[in-house]
Motif scaffolding. Sequence first.
Motif, short mmCIF file in Angstrom:
data_model
loop_
_atom_site.label_atom_id
_atom_site.label_comp_id
_atom_site.label_asym_id
_atom_site.label_seq_id
_atom_site.Cartn_x
_atom_site.Cartn_y
_atom_site.Cartn_z
N VAL A 205 0.86 -1.19 0.00
CA VAL A 205 0.00 0.00 0.00
C VAL A 205 0.89 1.24 0.00
CG1 VAL A 205 -1.91 1.19 1.16
CG2 VAL A 205 -1.64 -1.28 1.45
N VAL A 206 0.55 2.20 -0.84
CA VAL A 206 1.32 3.46 -0.90
C VAL A 206 0.35 4.62 -0.68
CG1 VAL A 206 2.91 4.87 -2.27
CG2 VAL A 206 2.82 2.39 -2.64
N ASP A 207 0.74 5.54 0.19
CA ASP A 207 -0.10 6.73 0.39
C ASP A 207 0.79 7.94 0.59
OD1 ASP A 207 -3.33 7.09 1.67
OD2 ASP A 207 -1.94 8.78 1.49
N GLU A 208 0.33 9.08 0.04
CA GLU A 208 1.18 10.27 0.18
C GLU A 208 1.06 10.88 1.58
OE1 GLU A 208 -0.02 12.67 -3.08
OE2 GLU A 208 -1.88 13.29 -2.14
N ALA A 209 0.08 10.42 2.36
CA ALA A 209 -0.06 10.92 3.73
C ALA A 209 0.10 9.77 4.72
CB ALA A 209 -1.42 11.59 3.89
N ARG A 210 -0.37 9.99 5.94
CA ARG A 210 -0.35 8.96 6.97
C ARG A 210 -1.47 7.97 6.66
NH1 ARG A 210 -2.92 8.68 11.87
NH2 ARG A 210 -4.05 10.64 11.84
N ALA A 211 -1.26 6.69 6.96
CA ALA A 211 -2.33 5.71 6.74
C ALA A 211 -3.47 5.97 7.72
CB ALA A 211 -1.78 4.29 6.93
N LEU A 212 -4.69 5.78 7.27
CA LEU A 212 -5.90 6.00 8.07
C LEU A 212 -5.85 7.37 8.75
CD1 LEU A 212 -6.14 2.38 9.54
CD2 LEU A 212 -7.53 3.33 7.70
N ALA A 213 -5.55 8.37 7.91
CA ALA A 213 -5.21 9.70 8.44
C ALA A 213 -6.34 10.37 9.20
CB ALA A 213 -4.76 10.59 7.29
N LYS A 214 -7.60 9.96 8.98
CA LYS A 214 -8.70 10.64 9.66
C LYS A 214 -8.87 10.16 11.10
CE LYS A 214 -11.29 11.97 5.63
NZ LYS A 214 -12.20 11.47 4.62
N PHE A 235 3.66 1.89 2.72
CA PHE A 235 4.56 3.05 2.57
C PHE A 235 3.75 4.32 2.76
CE2 PHE A 235 6.55 -0.34 0.11
CZ PHE A 235 7.83 -0.33 0.65
N GLU A 236 3.96 4.97 3.93
CA GLU A 236 3.25 6.22 4.21
C GLU A 236 4.12 7.38 3.72
OE1 GLU A 236 0.92 5.89 8.19
OE2 GLU A 236 2.78 4.77 8.48
N ASN A 237 3.51 8.54 3.61
CA ASN A 237 4.21 9.75 3.16
C ASN A 237 5.06 9.47 1.92
OD1 ASN A 237 3.22 11.05 5.53
ND2 ASN A 237 4.78 9.92 6.68
N SER A 238 4.49 8.70 1.01
CA SER A 238 5.21 8.28 -0.20
C SER A 238 4.34 8.57 -1.41
CB SER A 238 5.50 6.77 -0.14
OG SER A 238 6.25 6.48 1.01
N ARG A 239 4.97 9.05 -2.47
CA ARG A 239 4.19 9.42 -3.66
C ARG A 239 4.46 8.47 -4.81
NH1 ARG A 239 2.38 14.34 -5.03
NH2 ARG A 239 3.55 14.37 -6.96
N VAL A 240 3.39 8.13 -5.52
CA VAL A 240 3.58 7.36 -6.75
C VAL A 240 3.83 8.38 -7.86
CG1 VAL A 240 2.54 5.73 -8.38
CG2 VAL A 240 2.04 5.54 -5.93
N LEU A 241 5.02 8.31 -8.46
CA LEU A 241 5.40 9.31 -9.46
C LEU A 241 4.91 8.94 -10.85
CD1 LEU A 241 9.10 9.82 -8.30
CD2 LEU A 241 7.10 11.18 -7.68
N SER A 242 4.93 7.63 -11.15
CA SER A 242 4.44 7.19 -12.45
C SER A 242 4.07 5.71 -12.39
CB SER A 242 5.49 7.43 -13.54
OG SER A 242 6.59 6.59 -13.31
#
Length: 480
Positions: A205-214, A235-242
């Motif tokens: 799992v990849v997310d640009e923020a914290r997991a389950l951020a709410k 992978f938290e705080n991680s961006r999918v670039l392409s």
Amino acid sequence: MEKTDGVTTVLSPDICVIGAGSAGLSVAAGAAAFGVPVVLIERGRMGGDCLNYGCVPSKALIAAARHAHAVRKAAEFGVIAGESTIDFEKVHVHVRSVVDAIAPNDSVERFTAMGVRVIEAEARFIDRDTVTAGRLTIRARRFVIATGSSTIIPPIPGLADIDYLTNETLFDLTRLPEHLMIIGAGPIGMEMAQAYKRLGARVTVVDEARALAKEDPEMTRIALDRLRDEGIAIFENSRVLSVEKSVAGVRLQCETEMGPMTIDGSALLLATGRKGNISGLDLEAAGIAVTSTGIAVDGSLRTNNRRVYAIGDAAGGLQFTHAANYHASLVLREILFRLPARENRNIVPRATFTDPEIAAVGLGEDEARKRHGQVAVLRWPYAENDRAQAERATGGLIKVIASKRGKVLGVSIVGAGAAEMINLWSIVIANGQALRHLRNAVAPYPTMTEIGKRAVIAYYTPLTRKPFVRAIIRLLRRFG
Ligand SMILES: Cc1cc2nc3c(=O)[nH]c(=O)nc-3n(C[C@H](O)[C@H](O)[C@H](O)COP(=O)(O)OP(=O)(O)OC[C@H]3O[C@@H](n4cnc5c(N)ncnc54)[C@H](O)[C@@H]3O)c2cc1C
């Protein structure tokens, strides 16, 4: 109610509902129960997302995964079950059969029998008080837009050139992906991550923020530790670039906290948030304003066209089936009884059906401190509960936030059965009740509900050490 001019038929019900998902069905059923003429328009499957592409199939899949996990864990209870195998085609049959078992409740036949005029077509506005659907024109006193939401497709380079999954296609899979990659670590992403992992897939799992951020980080930490222990790569705080096609299926190029990373998988699920379904409705023709997440509504779920309400996911706020049902009850109150109704988001609980589950209602700790200044924070761990010990489900915690005077402001629970346990607290919050109301109640032993009761008792524990209270007890002892 119905007029034909030879070409089109014009209907003039009291209420025209657009969308037969949780929100729309509840409005239509409620109006019909009171004998009010109501038209319900649906362009796809009756039951909407919840029944067909959301809650029901996801919870059926999670149930299958829980069984797989229970078999693996059985030895801890002295039950030797051996190595389990997963027949994913049969898992798919199970999921479909659950949907099929519930579908008659939401069917055209059932709603027609209730007195609802169901139209199977796409609806769109042609002016402020008229909608067309197929060959029908509907001029209603009130309209309720309940068109739901869809996955937000993020602007990631390469995404348009690959086959990705969303909640609308995920439950059609009859073969288990070898490695499922998920973009988005919200409730949908994390629930599906654990279910697929338990059913035998490798999951990232990849997310640009914290997991389950709410949710409260203190709660999510417990759940995420468990998900990572089960082998899910998050992978938290991680961006999918392409995104691009690869030999394995799909390749993600990511920027993670550990630096650039290439992840190869066999399937990609987008769980990247949801946006109200508004395209095709021609809202401009009805003068209805929109926001970045859905249709703009006021506190009573009315749009800026006073004849028109927007509820459920389409309103772009709370996106839960129980919120959709709550919205339906509010607009029925306004439309049928002309009574004012205001949405109170504070009383609507949230639940994430991972294992352990996470559930919450009311204010979180930070918000409660902001609004109320000094607050009491009461905690009780599952490990101190006898039933949790018996079930070997000790990884969990309840956190109750109360005002200085003991009014319950918010509750978060992480642990087995949290989504059931939050019900009690929803009643407490909805009725503005205090800790003393729970202190007075008796919980059966041994149940997990006692965890909440123990948190409440923690509030009163300092009383036992107060010199004044001890002095009274000493005094009373003199009377025999
Ligand atoms: C994977 C997943 C799991 C979920 N799990 C949960 C859960 O466990 N608990 C929970 O509370 N919530 C859950 N949800 C959220 C829940 O499904 C939604 O909040 C709920 O379905 C919203 O109901 P609704 O009536 O607003 O919209 P929907 O159920 O989406 O219904 C909208 C309907 O409107 C129709 N429509 C759209 N446009 C038009 C048009 N122009 N004309 C005619 N018809 C139209 C659509 O075809 C659809 O049938 C989940 C969602 C997903 C995706």
